[in-house]
Design a protein around this motif. Structure first.
Motif, mmCIF file in Angstrom:
data_model
loop_
_atom_site.group_PDB
_atom_site.id
_atom_site.type_symbol
_atom_site.label_atom_id
_atom_site.label_comp_id
_atom_site.label_asym_id
_atom_site.label_seq_id
_atom_site.Cartn_x
_atom_site.Cartn_y
_atom_site.Cartn_z
ATOM 1 N N PRO A 1 42.346 52.906 42.520
ATOM 2 C CA PRO A 1 42.502 54.270 42.046
ATOM 3 C C PRO A 1 42.378 55.250 43.197
ATOM 4 O O PRO A 1 41.529 55.122 44.059
ATOM 5 N N HIS A 2 43.232 56.244 43.206
ATOM 6 C CA HIS A 2 43.173 57.294 44.225
ATOM 7 C C HIS A 2 43.822 58.525 43.632
ATOM 8 O O HIS A 2 44.916 58.452 43.091
ATOM 9 N N GLU A 3 43.166 59.648 43.721
ATOM 10 C CA GLU A 3 43.650 60.842 43.039
ATOM 11 C C GLU A 3 44.997 61.307 43.585
ATOM 12 O O GLU A 3 45.711 62.062 42.931
ATOM 13 N N GLU A 4 45.363 60.882 44.781
ATOM 14 C CA GLU A 4 46.629 61.332 45.359
ATOM 15 C C GLU A 4 47.741 60.308 45.227
ATOM 16 O O GLU A 4 48.825 60.525 45.734
ATOM 17 N N LYS A 5 47.476 59.181 44.569
ATOM 18 C CA LYS A 5 48.511 58.161 44.420
ATOM 19 C C LYS A 5 48.518 57.640 42.991
ATOM 20 O O LYS A 5 47.508 57.676 42.298
ATOM 21 N N VAL A 6 49.682 57.165 42.559
ATOM 22 C CA VAL A 6 49.759 56.577 41.225
ATOM 23 C C VAL A 6 48.921 55.300 41.193
ATOM 24 O O VAL A 6 48.770 54.610 42.213
ATOM 25 N N PRO A 7 48.334 54.946 40.036
ATOM 26 C CA PRO A 7 47.541 53.716 39.948
ATOM 27 C C PRO A 7 48.405 52.491 40.230
ATOM 28 O O PRO A 7 49.561 52.411 39.802
ATOM 29 N N SER A 8 47.835 51.557 40.952
ATOM 30 C CA SER A 8 48.550 50.320 41.250
ATOM 31 C C SER A 8 47.642 49.133 40.991
ATOM 32 O O SER A 8 46.420 49.258 40.897
ATOM 33 N N TYR A 9 48.248 47.963 40.877
ATOM 34 C CA TYR A 9 47.515 46.757 40.523
ATOM 35 C C TYR A 9 48.085 45.584 41.304
ATOM 36 O O TYR A 9 49.301 45.445 41.413
ATOM 37 N N LEU A 10 47.204 44.751 41.866
ATOM 38 C CA LEU A 10 47.644 43.576 42.613
ATOM 39 C C LEU A 10 46.770 42.390 42.246
ATOM 40 O O LEU A 10 45.542 42.484 42.239
ATOM 41 N N PHE A 11 47.409 41.276 41.902
ATOM 42 C CA PHE A 11 46.691 40.064 41.531
ATOM 43 C C PHE A 11 47.340 38.868 42.233
ATOM 44 O O PHE A 11 48.563 38.787 42.336
ATOM 45 N N ALA A 12 46.514 37.952 42.720
ATOM 46 C CA ALA A 12 47.018 36.701 43.301
ATOM 47 C C ALA A 12 46.268 35.537 42.669
ATOM 48 O O ALA A 12 45.043 35.576 42.534
ATOM 49 N N GLY A 13 47.013 34.505 42.282
ATOM 50 C CA GLY A 13 46.409 33.378 41.587
ATOM 51 C C GLY A 13 45.810 32.324 42.488
ATOM 52 O O GLY A 13 45.207 31.371 41.995
ATOM 53 N N ASP A 14 45.946 32.479 43.801
ATOM 54 C CA ASP A 14 45.481 31.429 44.717
ATOM 55 C C ASP A 14 43.985 31.167 44.600
ATOM 56 O O ASP A 14 43.523 30.057 44.874
ATOM 57 N N ASP A 15 43.219 32.193 44.206
ATOM 58 C CA ASP A 15 41.773 32.037 44.163
ATOM 59 C C ASP A 15 41.247 31.564 42.808
ATOM 60 O O ASP A 15 40.033 31.439 42.628
ATOM 61 N N LEU A 16 42.139 31.301 41.858
ATOM 62 C CA LEU A 16 41.687 30.860 40.539
ATOM 63 C C LEU A 16 41.439 29.356 40.543
ATOM 64 O O LEU A 16 42.368 28.578 40.767
ATOM 65 N N PRO A 17 40.216 28.916 40.290
ATOM 66 C CA PRO A 17 39.970 27.474 40.199
ATOM 67 C C PRO A 17 40.758 26.888 39.029
ATOM 68 O O PRO A 17 40.821 27.494 37.954
ATOM 69 N N PRO A 18 41.389 25.741 39.201
ATOM 70 C CA PRO A 18 42.182 25.147 38.116
ATOM 71 C C PRO A 18 41.409 25.007 36.815
ATOM 72 O O PRO A 18 41.981 25.148 35.731
ATOM 73 N N THR A 19 40.093 24.746 36.900
ATOM 74 C CA THR A 19 39.308 24.553 35.683
ATOM 75 C C THR A 19 39.075 25.856 34.931
ATOM 76 O O THR A 19 38.773 25.843 33.736
ATOM 77 N N GLN A 20 39.193 27.003 35.610
ATOM 78 C CA GLN A 20 38.979 28.294 34.962
ATOM 79 C C GLN A 20 40.277 29.070 34.743
ATOM 80 O O GLN A 20 40.288 30.062 34.021
#
Length: 348
Positions: A4-23
């Motif tokens: 979040p930043h008051e001077e920029k539109v909200p953005s979102y970034l996700f990467a699956g590399d850190d997700l343990p296979p069991t979770q």
């Protein structure tokens, strides 16, 4: 992560590399659970290495680019009623190993190949089987698009074609690539230009009777919903009031709202949705008796039972659901919750 930043539109970034296979299975489902049911391969650990999501929110719209795994997405009647999101979505397969399959309630199956934009209505059931690859999804406020069209259209499952549709795809690619640096005021302008480009794609279809079939009942249901939401504090809101307000017979009203579970369920779900919105944004303790009074329940106990029946968890568990990002104790659970919160804020 959300930045979040008051001077920029909200953005979102996700990467699956850190997700343990069991979770991964549970965490991925939680990411979508507010609006969709995620269908994954049969039970057991799954790997989502290389999966990425990049999203932007601008001018009441949101766009999501995904590099993804094989999965399915469904949105049935229960989710339609509980989320009450009133958006269209535009999906574009960019590069995939096979076509995305859309299965509709009437048995129709639509194959969506790379480069083909398809419009879906989130007020209607959705079922998609998606191959690995990349795609774009644009969330579009219904009223904002409808007011640009020459008449009301049934857009659910409409595939866009032609030169303007190709221009729209390139426009959306540019939005994802360059949009993270936008100022909110620029985001508003971008939203308008995106809507006009989409409307230009749909305009040639407006003469098709199959698309332009009467939408009177759908619009009437929306008007009834707005009327109910303006009177949520009235515990005596009744069938008689609704019939009088909209000049309907009891049988007509019951027939109109039967797909939503009936009149009582229609009213209760709107009360509970607004109560959930209040609790989700609360950062301090909220007295349930006050919430019950505000949304037309006769007691805190009645409200708590209805809330749990609707959402599957208690009002106290919902409090602070839209919480400061730093409050999360588990980075992985926080990451899953961030995405759901981001989409939740789009339509509340």
């Amino acid at each position: 992560m959300i930045r979040p930043h008051e001077e920029k539109v909200p953005s979102y970034l996700f990467a699956g590399d850190d997700l343990p296979p069991t979770q991964a299975r549970d965490l991925l489902r939680e990411r979508f659970s507010a609006n969709f049911d995620l269908v994954l391969p049969p039970a057991g650990p799954i790997r989502v290495d290389g999966a990425k999501h990049l999203g932007l929110m601008f001018g009441g719209m949101a766009i999501l680019w995904r590099q993804m795994y094989v999965h399915g997405i469904t949105r049935g009647a229960a989710l339609i009623r509980s989320s009450q999101i009133d958006h269209y979505i535009l999906t574009v397969s960019l590069e995939q190993k096979g076509p995305t399959l859309h299965v509709f309630d009437d048995g129709r199956v639509l194959e969506q190949r790379a480069g083909e934009p398809v419009v879906l209505d989130m007020a209607r059931p959705i079922h998609l089987d998606i191959q690995s690859g990349t795609d774009l999804t644009l969330f579009i406020p219904r009223d904002a698009l409808d007011e640009l069209l020459p008449r009301r259209l049934d857009l659910h499952g409409v595939k866009l074609q032609g030169t303007v549709a190709a221009l729209l795809i390139e426009h959306l690619r540019t939005v994802v690539r360059e949009g993270s640096g936008l100022h909110p005021a620029e985001g508003q302008l971008l939203s308008r230009s995106t809507l006009h480009l989409l409307a230009a794609c749909l305009a040639p279809m407006s003469n098709s009777m199959a698309l332009a079939r009467p939408q009177a009942e759908h619009l009437l249901v929306r008007r009834i919903g707005q009327y109910v939401e303006s009177r949520l504090a009235d515990p005596d809101l009744s069938v008689e009031q609704l019939c009088a307000a909209f000049d309907l017979s009891r049988s007509s009203l019951y027939r109109l709202l039967e797909p939503m579970g009936g009149v009582a369920a229609f009213i209760r779900e709107r009360r509970l949705s607004k109560a959930h919105q209040l609790l989700a944004g609360a950062q301090e303790r909220v007295h349930l008796k006050r919430v019950a009074d505000e949304f037309g329940f006769r007691s805190a106990a009645q409200f708590s039972r209805a809330f749990h029946d609707q959402f599957g968890y208690s009002p106290s568990e919902a409090r602070g659901w839209i919480a400061p990002l730093a409050d999360s104790s588990s980075p992985l659970q926080s990451e899953a919750r961030r995405f759901a919160t981001w989409l939740y804020s789009l339509h509340h």
